[in-house]
Design a protein around this motif. Structure first.
Motif, PDB file in Angstrom:
ATOM      1  N   ARG A   1     -76.995  51.511 -27.031  1.00 46.64           N
ATOM      2  CA  ARG A   1     -76.299  52.606 -27.665  1.00 46.64           C
ATOM      3  C   ARG A   1     -75.651  53.452 -26.588  1.00 46.64           C
ATOM      4  O   ARG A   1     -76.283  53.916 -25.656  1.00 46.64           O
ATOM      5  CB  ARG A   1     -77.268  53.478 -28.480  1.00 46.64           C
ATOM      6  N   SER A   2     -74.362  53.645 -26.669  1.00 46.90           N
ATOM      7  CA  SER A   2     -73.665  54.458 -25.691  1.00 46.90           C
ATOM      8  C   SER A   2     -72.427  55.037 -26.333  1.00 46.90           C
ATOM      9  O   SER A   2     -71.904  54.507 -27.303  1.00 46.90           O
ATOM     10  CB  SER A   2     -73.284  53.632 -24.462  1.00 46.90           C
ATOM     11  N   VAL A   3     -71.968  56.125 -25.792  1.00 54.80           N
ATOM     12  CA  VAL A   3     -70.787  56.794 -26.307  1.00 54.80           C
ATOM     13  C   VAL A   3     -69.745  56.856 -25.219  1.00 54.80           C
ATOM     14  O   VAL A   3     -70.039  57.226 -24.080  1.00 54.80           O
ATOM     15  CB  VAL A   3     -71.126  58.217 -26.808  1.00 54.80           C
ATOM     16  N   VAL A   4     -68.518  56.452 -25.514  1.00 53.80           N
ATOM     17  CA  VAL A   4     -67.432  56.462 -24.555  1.00 53.80           C
ATOM     18  C   VAL A   4     -66.513  57.625 -24.869  1.00 53.80           C
ATOM     19  O   VAL A   4     -66.183  57.871 -26.030  1.00 53.80           O
ATOM     20  CB  VAL A   4     -66.643  55.142 -24.627  1.00 53.80           C
ATOM     21  N   MET A   5     -66.093  58.341 -23.837  1.00 53.34           N
ATOM     22  CA  MET A   5     -65.142  59.423 -24.006  1.00 53.34           C
ATOM     23  C   MET A   5     -63.757  58.828 -24.149  1.00 53.34           C
ATOM     24  O   MET A   5     -63.187  58.303 -23.212  1.00 53.34           O
ATOM     25  CB  MET A   5     -65.192  60.366 -22.805  1.00 53.34           C
ATOM     26  N   GLY A   6     -63.239  58.848 -25.333  1.00 47.76           N
ATOM     27  CA  GLY A   6     -61.901  58.354 -25.572  1.00 47.76           C
ATOM     28  C   GLY A   6     -60.944  59.513 -25.740  1.00 47.76           C
ATOM     29  O   GLY A   6     -61.350  60.651 -25.865  1.00 47.76           O
TER      30      GLY A   6
ATOM     31  N   TYR B   1     -58.668  49.723 -23.953  1.00 44.36           N
ATOM     32  CA  TYR B   1     -58.537  49.156 -22.614  1.00 44.36           C
ATOM     33  C   TYR B   1     -59.600  49.712 -21.671  1.00 44.36           C
ATOM     34  O   TYR B   1     -60.169  48.976 -20.851  1.00 44.36           O
ATOM     35  CB  TYR B   1     -57.150  49.444 -22.058  1.00 44.36           C
ATOM     36  N   ALA B   2     -59.880  51.001 -21.773  1.00 45.63           N
ATOM     37  CA  ALA B   2     -60.844  51.631 -20.868  1.00 45.63           C
ATOM     38  C   ALA B   2     -62.253  51.116 -21.113  1.00 45.63           C
ATOM     39  O   ALA B   2     -63.033  50.911 -20.168  1.00 45.63           O
ATOM     40  CB  ALA B   2     -60.798  53.151 -21.044  1.00 45.63           C
ATOM     41  N   ALA B   3     -62.600  50.898 -22.375  1.00 43.19           N
ATOM     42  CA  ALA B   3     -63.965  50.521 -22.706  1.00 43.19           C
ATOM     43  C   ALA B   3     -64.205  49.015 -22.675  1.00 43.19           C
ATOM     44  O   ALA B   3     -65.289  48.559 -22.302  1.00 43.19           O
ATOM     45  CB  ALA B   3     -64.328  51.060 -24.097  1.00 43.19           C
TER      46      ALA B   3
ATOM     47  N   LEU C   1     -62.231  41.799 -24.905  1.00 44.57           N
ATOM     48  CA  LEU C   1     -62.838  42.327 -26.120  1.00 44.57           C
ATOM     49  C   LEU C   1     -63.411  41.187 -26.955  1.00 44.57           C
ATOM     50  O   LEU C   1     -64.517  41.293 -27.494  1.00 44.57           O
ATOM     51  CB  LEU C   1     -61.802  43.116 -26.926  1.00 44.57           C
ATOM     52  N   PHE C   2     -62.669  40.099 -27.056  1.00 45.18           N
ATOM     53  CA  PHE C   2     -63.181  38.961 -27.811  1.00 45.18           C
ATOM     54  C   PHE C   2     -64.430  38.387 -27.153  1.00 45.18           C
ATOM     55  O   PHE C   2     -65.385  37.999 -27.842  1.00 45.18           O
ATOM     56  CB  PHE C   2     -62.123  37.867 -27.947  1.00 45.18           C
ATOM     57  N   ARG C   3     -64.440  38.316 -25.826  1.00 52.49           N
ATOM     58  CA  ARG C   3     -65.621  37.802 -25.123  1.00 52.49           C
ATOM     59  C   ARG C   3     -66.854  38.638 -25.476  1.00 52.49           C
ATOM     60  O   ARG C   3     -67.931  38.099 -25.761  1.00 52.49           O
ATOM     61  CB  ARG C   3     -65.389  37.822 -23.611  1.00 52.49           C
ATOM     62  N   LYS C   4     -66.681  39.956 -25.477  1.00 49.10           N
ATOM     63  CA  LYS C   4     -67.801  40.842 -25.813  1.00 49.10           C
ATOM     64  C   LYS C   4     -68.182  40.704 -27.279  1.00 49.10           C
ATOM     65  O   LYS C   4     -69.365  40.760 -27.634  1.00 49.10           O
ATOM     66  CB  LYS C   4     -67.428  42.290 -25.481  1.00 49.10           C
ATOM     67  N   ALA C   5     -67.188  40.516 -28.143  1.00 54.26           N
ATOM     68  CA  ALA C   5     -67.475  40.331 -29.564  1.00 54.26           C
ATOM     69  C   ALA C   5     -68.230  39.024 -29.790  1.00 54.26           C
ATOM     70  O   ALA C   5     -69.144  38.954 -30.631  1.00 54.26           O
ATOM     71  CB  ALA C   5     -66.174  40.350 -30.363  1.00 54.26           C
TER      72      ALA C   5
END
Length: 213
Positions: free
Chosen positions: A5-10, A53-55, A62-66
């Motif tokens: 669980r983490s929150v990214v500053m967008g 892009y930042a996260a 993104l697909f790799r992580k998905a």
């Protein structure tokens, strides 16, 4: 990793990285790789393109992580199946897990790997290559598990672990294809049950009749 669980500053707002990745996985699962644009992804994830892009990097990353999330989440039945004490138990857990995962109420039908594998153009090549590695790695782990079963006399000494692994992988992905084509859970379970009936005592030998025992 799934479960963190983490929150990214967008910009212009914060977002939960796990929730965003879960949504991206669902979009890829439902529409494939080529059928999804960055605009589709950011809209579904509730973030901006700079935040994506930042996260997560680009669409490929993104697909790799998905895919990692899918493997550790909906498709974790494959990993858990390898822990069954017998080869038959492994096969049963694999097939039943495939049926459950590809027919989840309210979720996309079929398998993320099957949906994305339908990519046919150069634009879909990154996802295609990732999935080739993903399927081959899964088949290798299953082959190693069946080899252990042979070594432990749980399978006949003349059983071919590689052919058995390819057979079960083919049935598993076949279930996913049929699910995506509209077959219901009961019909798919019948297919899984038939495959399991062929497993022992004669099914093992039928998968490699070209070998002498």
């Amino acid at each position: 990793m799934a479960g963190s669980r983490s929150v990214v500053m967008g910009r212009p707002r914060e977002f939960d990285i796990d929730e965003a990745l879960e949504r991206a996985m669902q979009v890829f699962w439902e529409r494939g790789y080529e059928g999804v644009s960055l605009t589709d992804l950011t809209k579904a994830m509730g973030i901006t393109k700079p935040s994506l892009y930042a996260a997560f990097g680009d669409k490929k990353e993104l697909f790799r992580k998905a895919l990692e999330r899918y493997t550790e989440g909906p498709a974790d039945y494959g990993t858990r199946a390898l822990e069954e004490p017998t080869a038959r138990g492994v096969v049963e857990a694999m097939l039943r897990g495939a049926v459950r995962t590809t027919t989840r109420p309210g979720g996309p039908a079929g398998c993320l790997g099957v949906q994305v594998a339908l990519a046919s153009s150069e634009a879909g090549r990154p996802a295609h290559d990732m999935l080739v590695e993903w399927r081959n790695a899964s088949a290798l782990r299953l082959e190693e598990r069946f080899q252990r079963a042979v070594d432990e006399n749980d399978l006949p000494r003349d059983a071919d672990p590689r052919r058995l692994a390819r057979y079960i992988m083919t049935v598993t992905f076949g279930i996913a294809v049929q699910a995506a084509s509209g077959l219901g859970r009961d019909e798919l379970q019948d297919i899984a049950d038939m495959a399991l009936e062929c497993w022992l005592p004669n099914g093992v030998r039928r998968t490699h009749t070209g070998r002498s025992g």
